[in-house]
Design an enzyme around this catalytic site. Sequence first.
Site, PDB file in Angstrom:
ATOM      1  N   HIS A  60       0.822  -1.214   0.000  1.00  0.00           N
ATOM      2  CA  HIS A  60       0.000   0.000   0.000  1.00  0.00           C
ATOM      3  C   HIS A  60       0.857   1.265   0.000  1.00  0.00           C
ATOM      4  O   HIS A  60       0.367   2.356   0.278  1.00  0.00           O
ATOM      5  CB  HIS A  60      -0.981   0.012   1.175  1.00  0.00           C
ATOM      6  CG  HIS A  60      -2.109  -0.971   1.023  1.00  0.00           C
ATOM      7  ND1 HIS A  60      -3.365  -0.612   0.598  1.00  0.00           N
ATOM      8  CD2 HIS A  60      -2.147  -2.318   1.219  1.00  0.00           C
ATOM      9  CE1 HIS A  60      -4.130  -1.689   0.558  1.00  0.00           C
ATOM     10  NE2 HIS A  60      -3.408  -2.741   0.922  1.00  0.00           N
ATOM     11  N   ASP A  86       2.393   2.112  -2.820  1.00  0.00           N
ATOM     12  CA  ASP A  86       2.497   2.561  -4.215  1.00  0.00           C
ATOM     13  C   ASP A  86       1.585   3.728  -4.538  1.00  0.00           C
ATOM     14  O   ASP A  86       1.872   4.489  -5.464  1.00  0.00           O
ATOM     15  CB  ASP A  86       2.280   1.403  -5.202  1.00  0.00           C
ATOM     16  CG  ASP A  86       0.946   0.705  -5.041  1.00  0.00           C
ATOM     17  OD1 ASP A  86       0.299   0.868  -3.986  1.00  0.00           O
ATOM     18  OD2 ASP A  86       0.551  -0.016  -5.969  1.00  0.00           O
ATOM     19  N   GLY A 117      -7.882 -14.251  -6.550  1.00  0.00           N
ATOM     20  CA  GLY A 117      -8.147 -13.993  -5.153  1.00  0.00           C
ATOM     21  C   GLY A 117      -6.995 -14.306  -4.224  1.00  0.00           C
ATOM     22  O   GLY A 117      -7.178 -14.378  -3.012  1.00  0.00           O
ATOM     23  N   GLY A 176      -4.016 -12.492  -4.253  1.00  0.00           N
ATOM     24  CA  GLY A 176      -3.139 -11.343  -4.086  1.00  0.00           C
ATOM     25  C   GLY A 176      -1.897 -11.406  -4.938  1.00  0.00           C
ATOM     26  O   GLY A 176      -0.882 -10.787  -4.609  1.00  0.00           O
ATOM     27  N   LEU A 177      -1.956 -12.158  -6.059  1.00  0.00           N
ATOM     28  CA  LEU A 177      -0.796 -12.326  -6.929  1.00  0.00           C
ATOM     29  C   LEU A 177      -0.985 -11.620  -8.267  1.00  0.00           C
ATOM     30  O   LEU A 177      -0.288 -11.912  -9.237  1.00  0.00           O
ATOM     31  CB  LEU A 177      -0.512 -13.818  -7.145  1.00  0.00           C
ATOM     32  CG  LEU A 177      -0.237 -14.619  -5.868  1.00  0.00           C
ATOM     33  CD1 LEU A 177      -0.038 -16.100  -6.191  1.00  0.00           C
ATOM     34  CD2 LEU A 177       0.973 -14.068  -5.118  1.00  0.00           C
ATOM     35  N   SER A 197      -3.557 -11.457 -10.578  1.00  0.00           N
ATOM     36  CA  SER A 197      -4.133 -12.089 -11.763  1.00  0.00           C
ATOM     37  C   SER A 197      -4.757 -11.046 -12.679  1.00  0.00           C
ATOM     38  O   SER A 197      -4.715 -11.179 -13.910  1.00  0.00           O
ATOM     39  CB  SER A 197      -5.188 -13.125 -11.350  1.00  0.00           C
ATOM     40  OG  SER A 197      -6.219 -12.523 -10.574  1.00  0.00           O
ATOM     41  N   SER A 198      -5.324  -9.981 -12.103  1.00  0.00           N
ATOM     42  CA  SER A 198      -5.960  -8.943 -12.912  1.00  0.00           C
ATOM     43  C   SER A 198      -4.932  -8.152 -13.712  1.00  0.00           C
ATOM     44  O   SER A 198      -5.152  -7.837 -14.891  1.00  0.00           O
ATOM     45  CB  SER A 198      -6.781  -8.011 -12.028  1.00  0.00           C
ATOM     46  OG  SER A 198      -5.972  -7.450 -11.011  1.00  0.00           O
ATOM     47  N   GLU A 206      -7.874  -1.059 -14.933  1.00  0.00           N
ATOM     48  CA  GLU A 206      -8.265  -1.522 -13.601  1.00  0.00           C
ATOM     49  C   GLU A 206      -8.934  -0.415 -12.793  1.00  0.00           C
ATOM     50  O   GLU A 206      -9.955  -0.626 -12.136  1.00  0.00           O
ATOM     51  CB  GLU A 206      -7.043  -2.050 -12.855  1.00  0.00           C
ATOM     52  CG  GLU A 206      -6.449  -3.306 -13.464  1.00  0.00           C
ATOM     53  CD  GLU A 206      -5.770  -4.183 -12.434  1.00  0.00           C
ATOM     54  OE1 GLU A 206      -6.264  -4.234 -11.284  1.00  0.00           O
ATOM     55  OE2 GLU A 206      -4.766  -4.811 -12.774  1.00  0.00           O
ATOM     56  N   ASP A 243       1.464  -3.186  -9.652  1.00  0.00           N
ATOM     57  CA  ASP A 243       1.151  -4.487 -10.235  1.00  0.00           C
ATOM     58  C   ASP A 243       1.453  -4.536 -11.721  1.00  0.00           C
ATOM     59  O   ASP A 243       2.059  -5.481 -12.227  1.00  0.00           O
ATOM     60  CB  ASP A 243      -0.319  -4.830  -9.995  1.00  0.00           C
ATOM     61  CG  ASP A 243      -0.635  -5.028  -8.528  1.00  0.00           C
ATOM     62  OD1 ASP A 243       0.307  -5.076  -7.710  1.00  0.00           O
ATOM     63  OD2 ASP A 243      -1.829  -5.121  -8.192  1.00  0.00           O
TER      64      ASP A 243
END
Length: 401
Positions: free
Chosen positions: A46, A48, A131, A133-134, A136-137, A169, A181
Amino acid sequence: MTTPTSTQRRLLDDASSLFDREFGSDAGEPDGAWWAPGRVNIIGEHTDYNGGYVLPIALPTGTVAVARRRDDDLVRLASEGKRVEVRLGEVSREAGLGWASYAAGVGWAARRDGLDVPGLDIAFAADVPRGAGLSSSASLSCATASAWNDLAGWGLDGASIARLGRLAENEIAGAPTGTMDQLASVLCEPGNALRLGTLTNETMQVPFDLDDAGLALLVVNSHAPHELVDGAYGERRRACEEAADALGIARGRLCAEIDGRDVDAVDARLAGLPDVPRRRARHVITDSARVLAVDALLTGGVTRDKAPDVGALLTASHVSMRDDFEITVPAVDTLAAALVAGGAYGARMTGGGFGGCVIALVDVEGVDDAVAAARRAAHDGGFPEPEPFVALASAGAHRLV
């Protein structure tokens, strides 16, 4: 283009088969295939969107996008069992595109920037756990942005490709994430972590070849749900903004304006704030400083004698997320404690919070013991069976074929 890994080849086959089933070859064969990885953040959570530092690596898991350029403005997107069609002019947050927002939103962002945006037929296959936290989005949005960049001839550099993914996003999917990310998904290099100063997007490759040091970065998926498009993430961001406003600091610059290396000085500077924004600010400021401390330890490469100091910083980061930022949950707290008790040098939750994964720095020969300890603790606590894997610092987004 590079030779696909076995994982990329498997996903490429899956995406190619899906493309044939959904779109056929009536309009021609696919024009190519692109890859973008997920990421795991070693430290700096958090920070960033507060002008601080982060230190992610790209994972060997990610998304393959098989794409074909169209002559109209239609975007057709397919993932296993799901298909969405939308005109570029109809892409918006209100359109309710769900998962496809992360991909179609790239076209919306490019159009807003004044780029010439053709339609696409695009099929995806991915193996980043959702889901967890890696990111994927980010993997999905950056694979899409990489494909569009090549097929439309935009000629964008990596940072600009990542920016399109972030805008998709933020603006279309509605996830209030920072810039880490997508930049990690695009810019990371094998055997290195990416030190990113988010205020200026200045990046540096930091040696992170743990194999040579006899170390491993163990990632343990708690299977506690992790979701960024909800109120909790936004509340944390607003609390940081409230702290900045009260201190007379421009929003997004907390970590840049306050040196987190002197904790006593940080506490003195924040003393007049209400409790919640004070603790939220304290976490991001000190966690950004922990990134720089880990970076300094990794100068000249990773060695086993540095592991205790790095591990202590990981654990301190977890405590800060638990107590000051309040984004951990019992499942990940249990895993972090169990991994350290099982021999890890240190452990912390990684990602946006409220579930997801825990990472731990361990000796290679100690991986099995640490995993066994985590599984016992999860079982005894009544939590889901955790899923462990060893993360390797891998390559960022690129064209496969």
